[in-house]
Design a protein around this motif. Structure first.
Motif, PDB file in Angstrom:
ATOM      1  N   ALA A 196      40.917  21.092 -21.269  1.00 60.49           N
ATOM      2  CA  ALA A 196      41.329  20.136 -20.238  1.00 60.49           C
ATOM      3  C   ALA A 196      40.947  18.712 -20.614  1.00 60.49           C
ATOM      4  CB  ALA A 196      40.694  20.516 -18.900  1.00 60.49           C
ATOM      5  N   ILE A 197      39.735  18.556 -21.160  1.00 60.71           N
ATOM      6  CA  ILE A 197      39.295  17.213 -21.584  1.00 60.71           C
ATOM      7  C   ILE A 197      40.169  16.687 -22.712  1.00 60.71           C
ATOM      8  CG2 ILE A 197      37.402  15.936 -22.646  1.00 60.71           C
ATOM      9  CD1 ILE A 197      35.479  17.796 -21.119  1.00 60.71           C
ATOM     10  N   LYS A 198      40.453  17.543 -23.685  1.00 59.24           N
ATOM     11  CA  LYS A 198      41.304  17.117 -24.803  1.00 59.24           C
ATOM     12  C   LYS A 198      42.720  16.805 -24.348  1.00 59.24           C
ATOM     13  CE  LYS A 198      38.889  19.269 -28.681  1.00 59.24           C
ATOM     14  NZ  LYS A 198      38.988  20.176 -29.851  1.00 59.24           N
ATOM     15  N   PHE A 199      43.201  17.593 -23.371  1.00 63.15           N
ATOM     16  CA  PHE A 199      44.535  17.322 -22.842  1.00 63.15           C
ATOM     17  C   PHE A 199      44.567  15.978 -22.115  1.00 63.15           C
ATOM     18  CE2 PHE A 199      47.675  17.669 -19.388  1.00 63.15           C
ATOM     19  CZ  PHE A 199      48.824  17.915 -20.128  1.00 63.15           C
ATOM     20  N   GLN A 200      43.526  15.701 -21.370  1.00 60.49           N
ATOM     21  CA  GLN A 200      43.463  14.424 -20.647  1.00 60.49           C
ATOM     22  C   GLN A 200      43.412  13.249 -21.615  1.00 60.49           C
ATOM     23  OE1 GLN A 200      39.859  13.693 -18.449  1.00 60.49           O
ATOM     24  NE2 GLN A 200      40.944  12.569 -16.840  1.00 60.49           N
ATOM     25  N   ARG A 201      42.737  13.425 -22.734  1.00 62.23           N
ATOM     26  CA  ARG A 201      42.625  12.359 -23.736  1.00 62.23           C
ATOM     27  C   ARG A 201      43.798  12.352 -24.708  1.00 62.23           C
ATOM     28  NH1 ARG A 201      36.142  12.800 -25.263  1.00 62.23           N
ATOM     29  NH2 ARG A 201      35.364  12.207 -23.180  1.00 62.23           N
ATOM     30  N   GLN A 202      44.783  13.220 -24.437  1.00 65.75           N
ATOM     31  CA  GLN A 202      46.003  13.318 -25.240  1.00 65.75           C
ATOM     32  C   GLN A 202      45.710  13.713 -26.686  1.00 65.75           C
ATOM     33  OE1 GLN A 202      48.257   9.714 -24.782  1.00 65.75           O
ATOM     34  NE2 GLN A 202      48.633  10.068 -22.604  1.00 65.75           N
ATOM     35  N   LEU A 203      44.628  14.457 -26.886  1.00 68.55           N
ATOM     36  CA  LEU A 203      44.319  14.981 -28.212  1.00 68.55           C
ATOM     37  C   LEU A 203      45.099  16.258 -28.498  1.00 68.55           C
ATOM     38  CD1 LEU A 203      40.458  14.421 -28.209  1.00 68.55           C
ATOM     39  CD2 LEU A 203      42.218  12.991 -29.285  1.00 68.55           C
ATOM     40  N   ILE A 204      45.483  16.948 -27.429  1.00 64.88           N
ATOM     41  CA  ILE A 204      46.363  18.112 -27.554  1.00 64.88           C
ATOM     42  C   ILE A 204      47.496  17.942 -26.558  1.00 64.88           C
ATOM     43  CG2 ILE A 204      44.583  19.704 -28.375  1.00 64.88           C
ATOM     44  CD1 ILE A 204      44.367  20.788 -25.527  1.00 64.88           C
ATOM     45  N   HIS A 205      48.568  18.655 -26.818  1.00 67.94           N
ATOM     46  CA  HIS A 205      49.739  18.549 -25.947  1.00 67.94           C
ATOM     47  C   HIS A 205      50.137  19.937 -25.478  1.00 67.94           C
ATOM     48  CE1 HIS A 205      53.583  17.331 -24.317  1.00 67.94           C
ATOM     49  NE2 HIS A 205      54.173  18.269 -25.048  1.00 67.94           N
ATOM     50  N   TYR A 206      50.280  20.078 -24.148  1.00 69.49           N
ATOM     51  CA  TYR A 206      50.750  21.323 -23.571  1.00 69.49           C
ATOM     52  C   TYR A 206      52.029  21.051 -22.796  1.00 69.49           C
ATOM     53  CZ  TYR A 206      46.589  24.138 -24.556  1.00 69.49           C
ATOM     54  OH  TYR A 206      45.600  24.852 -25.170  1.00 69.49           O
ATOM     55  N   ASP A 207      52.995  21.916 -22.970  1.00 67.24           N
ATOM     56  CA  ASP A 207      54.254  21.825 -22.257  1.00 67.24           C
ATOM     57  C   ASP A 207      54.616  23.235 -21.807  1.00 67.24           C
ATOM     58  OD1 ASP A 207      57.461  22.018 -22.402  1.00 67.24           O
ATOM     59  OD2 ASP A 207      56.867  19.981 -21.837  1.00 67.24           O
ATOM     60  N   VAL A 208      55.249  23.359 -20.634  1.00 64.93           N
ATOM     61  CA  VAL A 208      55.540  24.697 -20.109  1.00 64.93           C
ATOM     62  C   VAL A 208      56.464  25.487 -21.020  1.00 64.93           C
ATOM     63  CG1 VAL A 208      55.130  24.118 -17.694  1.00 64.93           C
ATOM     64  CG2 VAL A 208      57.397  23.753 -18.679  1.00 64.93           C
ATOM     65  N   PHE A 209      57.186  24.795 -21.886  1.00 71.76           N
ATOM     66  CA  PHE A 209      58.070  25.489 -22.828  1.00 71.76           C
ATOM     67  C   PHE A 209      57.440  25.605 -24.214  1.00 71.76           C
ATOM     68  CE2 PHE A 209      60.803  23.168 -19.797  1.00 71.76           C
ATOM     69  CZ  PHE A 209      61.341  24.253 -19.141  1.00 71.76           C
ATOM     70  N   ASP A 210      56.217  25.106 -24.338  1.00 74.89           N
ATOM     71  CA  ASP A 210      55.544  25.093 -25.624  1.00 74.89           C
ATOM     72  C   ASP A 210      55.025  26.484 -25.980  1.00 74.89           C
ATOM     73  OD1 ASP A 210      54.341  23.499 -27.861  1.00 74.89           O
ATOM     74  OD2 ASP A 210      52.513  24.346 -27.009  1.00 74.89           O
ATOM     75  N   LYS A 211      55.119  26.836 -27.249  1.00 79.71           N
ATOM     76  CA  LYS A 211      54.692  28.149 -27.714  1.00 79.71           C
ATOM     77  C   LYS A 211      53.190  28.347 -27.515  1.00 79.71           C
ATOM     78  CE  LYS A 211      54.524  31.045 -31.867  1.00 79.71           C
ATOM     79  NZ  LYS A 211      54.850  31.107 -33.319  1.00 79.71           N
ATOM     80  N   ASP A 212      52.399  27.342 -27.840  1.00 77.23           N
ATOM     81  CA  ASP A 212      50.947  27.455 -27.700  1.00 77.23           C
ATOM     82  C   ASP A 212      50.538  27.623 -26.236  1.00 77.23           C
ATOM     83  OD1 ASP A 212      50.624  27.230 -30.406  1.00 77.23           O
ATOM     84  OD2 ASP A 212      50.289  25.063 -30.363  1.00 77.23           O
ATOM     85  N   TRP A 213      51.202  26.860 -25.353  1.00 80.83           N
ATOM     86  CA  TRP A 213      50.878  26.986 -23.931  1.00 80.83           C
ATOM     87  C   TRP A 213      51.197  28.379 -23.411  1.00 80.83           C
ATOM     88  CZ3 TRP A 213      48.336  25.899 -19.801  1.00 80.83           C
ATOM     89  CH2 TRP A 213      48.819  26.310 -18.550  1.00 80.83           C
ATOM     90  N   ASN A 214      52.352  28.919 -23.771  1.00 78.81           N
ATOM     91  CA  ASN A 214      52.741  30.243 -23.287  1.00 78.81           C
ATOM     92  C   ASN A 214      51.823  31.332 -23.819  1.00 78.81           C
ATOM     93  OD1 ASN A 214      55.238  30.195 -21.516  1.00 78.81           O
ATOM     94  ND2 ASN A 214      55.891  28.853 -23.177  1.00 78.81           N
ATOM     95  N   ALA A 215      51.345  31.146 -25.066  1.00 81.07           N
ATOM     96  CA  ALA A 215      50.385  32.104 -25.605  1.00 81.07           C
ATOM     97  C   ALA A 215      49.052  32.024 -24.853  1.00 81.07           C
ATOM     98  CB  ALA A 215      50.164  31.836 -27.089  1.00 81.07           C
ATOM     99  N   PHE A 216      48.595  30.806 -24.598  1.00 81.86           N
ATOM    100  CA  PHE A 216      47.344  30.597 -23.859  1.00 81.86           C
ATOM    101  C   PHE A 216      47.464  31.146 -22.437  1.00 81.86           C
ATOM    102  CE2 PHE A 216      44.532  27.315 -21.625  1.00 81.86           C
ATOM    103  CZ  PHE A 216      43.395  28.098 -21.785  1.00 81.86           C
ATOM    104  N   LEU A 217      48.629  31.010 -21.844  1.00 82.41           N
ATOM    105  CA  LEU A 217      48.852  31.475 -20.477  1.00 82.41           C
ATOM    106  C   LEU A 217      48.667  32.974 -20.362  1.00 82.41           C
ATOM    107  CD1 LEU A 217      49.892  30.960 -17.537  1.00 82.41           C
ATOM    108  CD2 LEU A 217      52.203  31.344 -18.445  1.00 82.41           C
ATOM    109  N   ILE A 218      49.341  33.740 -21.228  1.00 78.13           N
ATOM    110  CA  ILE A 218      49.334  35.194 -21.092  1.00 78.13           C
ATOM    111  C   ILE A 218      48.105  35.831 -21.722  1.00 78.13           C
ATOM    112  CG2 ILE A 218      50.603  35.762 -23.207  1.00 78.13           C
ATOM    113  CD1 ILE A 218      51.093  37.320 -19.690  1.00 78.13           C
TER     114      ILE A 218
END
Length: 777
Positions: free
Chosen positions: A656-678
């Motif tokens: 969450a901290i890295k996302f807020q600082r824009q060090l990582i990017h999450y998008d609902v259609f992003d492969k990494d986000w969907n993997a992290f979700l499930i």
């Protein structure tokens, strides 16, 4: 001449040079052809070798896939079957809750109606196991009792164990669907195999293995649906099939125990998340048209709401069909349903209730039991005699119908014998609008209401029993208000007076003449001082169809009235009404399962003890000749999963901290986000949903309640291993750490195996297995 000679000589040299150049070029060209030929030969050889190499790689890949898809899960399932079936017959006595669920299976085989706090599917399966084992249902299943020869308890236990065994291949397949490496998938599978709480429970005739199996199946289906959603295949044939299986798992898990609602909520959250994304695609982008959007909604509603509800209803329908004889649960079901049972014990007297009749009153509300009183007093409030609802039939349920106070002041009584009551009229029928008093037959007290708060429902008034025939208190008077008359299918009883009170078929309310409130069951239960029986109060009901205020006469005895010449045929019970009443009764009974502060329950535990295995359960007698079982988890599996849960929370905070600082990017259609979700978010939410309710609920709690939550904690362990070890460490380090984890899981089980497989001999022999001082080994 010299110049011409020189010119000639020069041209000759030029010609020679040209010839030499031509020859050189020809020679070079010939050499190039030779080299080209040789290169072509080498190239063909390389191509041939490459082709053979590709073929071998493809064969290797195919064999690897065969291992992943078939051989590995078969190996793991075989291990799971061995540890669960090994010594399953070692104890020939009824162990722990086999006394409950084995008995319920017997009721199905004998078609005797019973009442329980859990839905029927699991117990229907127990009954099926008894049927397959040739058991006739005659064994009483009393705790510690030795199984008779005609009860094949081993086959019944094996049937139950099958559900525990099948959790292993489902967990394996779930890990594969989540995209984990085989190292992590094997860790998940071994953790499920050697998790000792579920392993021990799977050896007996219980519902916990069935509950865990359908929970694991539900999350496997969710992972499958997620995979198809990411690839936009959810509306294909494969997607529809996955949704149907997920709906099936939801319907089954909720039909075994209501704990299944927690995984249902988990799936519901995911589906709402998915549909919100679809709504965004419809409104804000052109990626989805309205027709496809509506199809998404329809598919989810049909497969995940309608289909599970049908399964749940079908289980109760089968329950009512099979249990068509009178049984120990008669006291907790409606009068109409009782009347439909063969051999029912309803005392059917004259068809109209009169003053002087002995009756029992059945509530139609949240606690559909009989109104009851006993000679115990309320500890607070009026401190008068308690009035409750009770699920069993006894003499304390009997009340006599008496005239009002005015009649009593004139010396007219309906409940006294003629010699002591010369002015009484024993043929006066009770009609709509009449004022009555109800006398408790055993204690002789009147049903009474006071304008003081009820013991549990403080916004209602207390109902008690008070005084006797020598006292004329206006707060003993109740006015009859008929709500509904149900007609018998027999033509002999079609013309009954709708203004009279008829046993079984008349639904009515009792309004307190002074306070204006209605006699009501609240659905709550009294504490231990009231024996966890249902609360009765006087409430101001704003709706005439408030079923908590509806009552009917069940038993009716009056020797001074004529009994009809024909056997009364009760109206057919309505499935929907009986279904709702039975579920209300289950809810009320669940709410009544609270710990008794005056008693020490050495088997119960608190929610904070479960993740640390502070307390276990002795499942049976602990004598030297008894085969003893101690229910406790595998310390490595449980403690590592607890640590993984803590690490996961810190991991999410870091993300969450890295996302807020824009060090990582999450998008609902992003492969990494969907993997992290499930892989991470949904299992953590599953653990929370299965764990947090036990923190806030007041019911008595036991270690086995943690089993579904523990499964999701194991999935979090796999996620943390995959994320921090497999993806970060080098190959050698990964293999060493995974090998250590495998060894620890199996080794911990091997050291403590006697706790789960059964301990023969004196308990002192197994004192070395007492890892924590709080374990009662």
């Amino acid at each position: 001449m010299n110049s011409e000679k020189a010119l000639f000589t020069s041209s000759v040299h030029l010609q020679e040079d040209d010839t030499n150049s031509t020859n050189k070029l020809a020679h070079r060209h010939t050499g190039d052809n030779v080299l080209q030929f040789r290169d072509d030969e080498n190239l063909e050889e390389i191509i041939l070798k490459t082709k053979s190499l590709n073929i071998n790689s493809q064969e290797l890949s195919e064999w690897s896939q065969v291992f992943i898809d078939y051989i590995n899960p078969l190996i793991l399932t075989a291990i799971s079957a061995f540890v669960r079936l090994y010594r399953i017959d070692s104890s020939n006595k009824v162990v722990w809750d086999e006394a409950h669920f084995g008995k319920f299976g017997s009721h199905y085989l004998k078609h005797e109606f019973y009442f329980d706090v859990h839905p029927p599917l699991g117990k229907l399966l127990v009954g099926l196991s008894g049927f397959l084992a040739g058991y006739k249902g005659d064994f009483k299943f009393e705790s510690g009792m030795t199984y008779p020869d005609d009860c094949n308890y081993v086959l019944m236990r094996c049937f139950n164990s099958l559900f525990g065994i099948l959790c292993t291949p489902l967990a394996y397949k779930t890990g594969v669907l989540l995209g984990y490496s085989q190292l992590t998938v094997w860790f998940l599978s071994l953790s499920v195999i050697f998790e000792m709480i579920s392993l021990t429970l799977s050896k007996f005739i219980l519902l916990d293995s069935m509950l865990l199996f359908f929970t694991v199946l539900a999350y496997y289906c969710l992972a499958k649906v997620h995979t198809l959603r990411v690839t936009n295949e959810i509306l294909t044939r494969k997607g529809t099939k996955a949704l149907i299986f997920m709906g099936f798992s939801i319907g089954c898990v909720c039909s075994v125990k209501w704990v299944g609602l927690f995984v249902t909520v988990l799936i519901g959250i995911y589906i709402l998340y998915d549909l919100l994304i679809k709504s965004y695609q419809l409104v804000s982008t052109s990626q989805l048209n309205y027709k496809i959007y509506v199809l998404h909604w329809i598919s989810r509603i049909l497969t995940l709401i309608v289909y599970p509800v049908i399964i749940y209803l079908l289980c109760f329908k089968i329950h009512f069909i099979v249990l068509n004889h009178s049984g120990p649960g008669d006291g907790s079901i409606s009068t109409l349903l009782q009347a439909s049972l063969e051999g029912n014990t309803i005392k059917q007297g004259p068809r109209s209730v009169a003053f002087g009749s002995m009756i029992t009153l059945r509530s139609q509300g949240l606690s559909p039991n009989l109104i009851h009183s006993h000679d115990h007093l309320y500890p607070e409030g009026s401190q008068l005699q308690q009035v409750t609802t009770y699920g069993f039939k006894d003499a304390n349920n009997n009340f006599l119908v008496e005239f009002d106070v005015d009649s009593g002041s004139r010396g007219e009584y309906a409940v006294l014998e003629p010699l002591a009551n010369e002015t009484g009229n024993f043929h006066t029928l009770v009609r709509n609008g009449d004022t009555i008093r109800l006398v408790h037959e055993v204690t002789g007290c009147f049903l009474h209401a006071e304008p003081i708060p009820a013991p549990v429902s403080r916004h209602h008034f207390e109902v008690s029993c008070f005084a006797d025939l020598d006292t004329n208190d206006l707060r003993d008077e109740w006015i009859i208000e008929i709500s509904e008359q149900e007609k018998s299918p027999s033509h002999h009883f079609q013309n009954e007076d709708p203004e009279e009170i008829h046993p079984i078929s008349t639904n009515f309310r009792l309004r307190h003449k002074i306070l204006g409130c209605y006699l009501s069951s609240t659905g709550y239960s009294y504490p231990s001082w009231g024996f966890q029986q249902g609360e009765v109060a006087c409430k101001h009901a704003f709706l005439k169809k408030d079923k908590n205020t509806w009552w009917n006469v069940e038993d009716h005895i009056n020797s001074k009235l004529e009994t009809p010449p024909h056997q009364y045929v009760a109206p057919e019970p309505k499935f929907w009404k009986e279904f709702i009443l039975l579920n209300y009764g289950m809810l009320a009974s669940n709410n009544a399962l609270v710990p008794d502060p005056d008693k020490f329950d050495k088997l119960s535990s608190e929610w904070w003890e479960w993740p640390f295995l502070m307390t276990g359960i002795r499942l049976c007698a602990w004598g030297a000749t008894d085969v003893k079982y101690f229910l406790i988890g595998n310390p490595v599996v449980t403690w590592s999963s607890t640590l993984a849960l803590l690490l996961f929370m810190f991991y999410c905070l870091n993300r969450a901290i890295k996302f807020q600082r824009q060090l990582i990017h999450y998008d609902v259609f992003d492969k990494d986000w969907n993997a992290f979700l499930i892989q991470g978010i949904m299992p953590f939410l599953g653990w929370f949903l299965h764990y947090f309710p036990f923190i806030i609920m007041g019911r008595v709690k036991y270690l086995h309640h943690y089993v579904p939550a523990l499964y999701f904690a194991i999935l979090i362990s796999g996620f943390m291993l995959e994320t921090l070890i497999y993806k970060k460490a080098n190959r050698i380090m990964s293999w060493l750490i995974y090998g250590a984890m495998y060894t620890s899981v199996v080794g911990s089980f091997w050291y403590l195996k006697d706790l789960a497989l059964g301990m023969d001999g004196p308990a002192s022999t197994f004192k070395h297995l007492k890892i924590l001082s709080s374990w009662m080994v």
